[in-house]
Enzyme design. Structure first.
Site, PDB file in Angstrom:
ATOM      1  N   LYS A  80      50.844  38.326  42.856  1.00  0.00           N
ATOM      2  CA  LYS A  80      50.590  39.760  43.067  1.00  0.00           C
ATOM      3  C   LYS A  80      51.285  40.566  41.970  1.00  0.00           C
ATOM      4  CE  LYS A  80      51.070  43.351  46.649  1.00  0.00           C
ATOM      5  NZ  LYS A  80      51.629  43.654  47.981  1.00  0.00           N
ATOM      6  N   SER A 155      48.355  45.538  51.355  1.00  0.00           N
ATOM      7  CA  SER A 155      48.199  45.827  49.955  1.00  0.00           C
ATOM      8  C   SER A 155      47.925  44.600  49.085  1.00  0.00           C
ATOM      9  CB  SER A 155      49.460  46.517  49.421  1.00  0.00           C
ATOM     10  OG  SER A 155      50.575  45.662  49.505  1.00  0.00           O
ATOM     11  N   SER A 179      51.375  43.845  54.645  1.00  0.00           N
ATOM     12  CA  SER A 179      50.597  43.648  53.412  1.00  0.00           C
ATOM     13  C   SER A 179      50.288  42.214  53.012  1.00  0.00           C
ATOM     14  CB  SER A 179      51.303  44.334  52.241  1.00  0.00           C
ATOM     15  OG  SER A 179      51.096  45.708  52.267  1.00  0.00           O
TER      16      SER A 179
END
Lengths: 481, 100
Positions: A80, A155, A179
């Site tokens: 990420k 997210s 997330s």
């Protein structure tokens, strides 16, 4: 979805051992998949082929010399884009850091690479990990590989989508308010948030330091265990990383689940849940009963206060953490006639709408005259939410709930209503506030074939118990392959 | 109304955020909604509850320890300055702060 071969940590190792493929060939195979599929998914923001092939060649050289291979040798992974990678652009999906190249690796990244993993690139996410749909990325939304008109969740939407579409065997995400688990549920892949302190945050660009956690996405529960085993453990560069010993997850995972007490909290099965989600989660609980688990009905009375608590605590911390983006040391600078004007211009143009909204809310909650009413009160309610877990775990070994109240929603559907968007984290944020670990695992699909996730919480540092139950569930439902 | 236009502008100033006219009005409405929702925390009696700042303490995990304070070479200034939008080694450059 086109039928691509599904690789796992274990099948990669078997293929390397059998010499049916080299690490370099496997890396090339994944880049070719990314080239085909990423233009429509937008899961990756940056690819790092130079670093990936150098690592693959190291693995192939080790194999050629007959040396024992490390646990993740040759396994293609994605990171990420809020997690620092030396020499690879790390943007936080923000204009603010569009050209930022970290001079060091996050500990979790270094540990993956030391274990032989091949880092393919960086995945899209909501800007600074703030969002539940991945629509807040400055570089465009990610599309859900299962249904292209829908969000992948957020997210960590890019990490979830990359793994779901087999553009990586595993991926790192981060969980501050759901997330990791919510996108895992919406894309239909296992996704784990470890205990706070289990995985070092060193090199994770901070959003809310008392909540932020790094954890893995994978296609099987065994793979989740393989990644977690590598990234867990004390790191002297993160004073909040715990010195708690990391158990042998694989041995623990094999233990029978018969007699395990499954807590079912009434507050997680109330109004506002999609009926198909409710049905599949209830079916999932029946599966656990057939495996010999016993259900215990519980009440966690402060659950309904979690979103409000979270948005004060997380955003207060964010307003402080994001003060560092001031146009001086890294990232964007927009000039001004004075220092103050330079700060304001830089931050006004570098941050997107949701990030500004959260900085404003956090600054307001910490400002003179409001601190006690908002921040201090929220910290106290956080204690009550944590106490709910402590009490629940006196009666149950694990807690089972839905991961998200609805399956993947359409892109654009909730973008103008921040509160509705925040409420999609209603079942996940409690765990962030309490610091306990949780997993989301696939438990079926809706009539529209949209994935549904089942969430399992355990007491702090009891990830092995979660993996044990998740693996048994996966075995019983045939979701593993 | 939970938050006025003036308060929004004051908070933006505290946060060093330049906002457009349109942003100020939109944020005012949205923050108003969010703060009204957050008011539900006032339903709870927290007078005898301790605030919680960190998860580890709450789980009485073995005390996290600080690392030993040992002097080590840390020759990173070049790498760090390379990422600065405006630098002249060994300094970061900013608009003039002190008026003569």
């Amino acid at each position: 979805m086109s039928a691509v071969k599904k690789w796992t940590v274990f099948s990669v190792r078997a293929a390397l051992d059998a010499k049916t493929i080299s690490a370099r060939e496997l890396t090339a195979e994944f880049y070719s998949r990314i080239e085909k599929r990423n233009p429509e998914l937008n899961a990756y923001l940056t690819l790092s082929p130079e670093r990936a092939y150098a690592q693959a060649d190291r693995v192939d050289a080790m194999r050629a010399s007959g040396k024992p291979l490390p646990p993740l040798a040759g396994v293609p992974v994605a990171i990420k884009d809020v997690i620092s990678t030396r020499g690879i652009r790390t943007t936080c999906a923000s204009r603010m850091l569009e050209d930022y190249v970290p001079p060091f690796d996050a500990t979790a990244v270094a540990r993956l690479e030391d274990a032989g993993a091949v880092i393919l690139g960086k995945t899209n996410c909501d800007e600074f990990a703030m969002g539940s749909s991945n629509e807040n990325s400055a570089f465009g939304p990610v599309r859900n590989p299962v249904a292209l008109d829908r969000v992948p969740g957020g997210s960590s939407g890019g990490s979830a989508a990359a793994v779901a579409a087999q553009l990586a065997v595993g991926a790192l995400g981060t969980d501050t308010g759901g997330s990791i688990r919510q996108p895992g549920a919406l894309c239909g892949v296992p996704a784990m948030m470890p205990t706070y302190g289990r995985v070092s945050r060193y090199g994770l660009i901070a959003f809310a330091s008392s909540l932020d956690r790094i954890g893995p996405f994978a296609t099987t529960v065994s793979d989740i265990a393989a990644f977690l085993a590598v990234i867990s453990g004390r790191d002297e560069n993160d004073s909040t990383s715990a010195s708690v010993p990391v158990p042998g997850f694989f041995a623990e995972m094999q233990k029978p689940v018969e007699g395990m007490r499954i807590g079912i909290p009434a507050e997680y099965f109330g109004e506002g849940m999609d009926p198909e989600v409710r049905q599949k989660v209830e079916d999932g609980i029946e599966v656990l009963k057939k495996l010999g688990c016993r259900t215990v009905n519980l009440s966690m009375p402060h659950t309904d206060y979690a979103i409000a608590t979270y948005y004060i605590v997380a955003n207060a911390e964010a307003s402080s953490n994001l003060a560092r983006f001031d146009g001086v040391r890294y990232g964007l600078r927009v000039d001004g006639s004075s220092l103050r004007e330079m700060y304001e211009n830089t931050r006004g143009r570098g941050f997107g709408t949701e990030v500004k909204r959260r900085i404003m809310l956090g600054t307001y909650a910490l400002s003179s005259g409001y601190y006690d009413a908002y921040y201090l009160r929220a910290q106290k309610v956080r204690s009550l939410i944590t106490r709910d877990f402590t009490e629940a775990f006196k009666k149950a070994d694990v807690i089972v709930t839905p991961t998200s109240p609805s399956p993947a929603f359409r892109i654009g559907e909730r973008i103008d209503d921040p509160l509705a968007m925040y409420l999609s984290d209603i079942y996940t944020v409690t765990g962030d506030l309490a610091g306990v670990p949780a997993i989301s695992i696939p438990c079926g699909v809706t009539s529209d074939r949209l994935p549904i996730g089942l969430q399992i919480f355990a007491p702090a540092f009891m990830e092995a118990r979660i993996l044990q139950l998740a693996r048994a569930f996966e075995g019983a439902t045939g979701d593993s392959s | 109304m939970k938050i006025s236009r003036e308060e929004v502008m004051h908070v933006a100033e505290l946060a060093h955020l330049e906002l457009t006219e349109a942003e100020v009005e939109r944020l005012r409405t949205q923050l108003d909604d969010i703060l009204s929702y957050i008011d539900k925390l006032k339903e709870l009696d927290v007078s005898r509850v301790e605030p919680m700042a960190q998860a580890l303490e709450a789980h009485s995990a073995p005390e996290t320890t600080l690392r030993d304070d040992i002097v080590r070479t840390c020759d990173v200034s070049k790498a760090i300055l390379e990422q600065a939008p405006h630098a002249k080694a060994p300094y970061f450059r900013v608009p003039k702060v002190i008026e003569r």
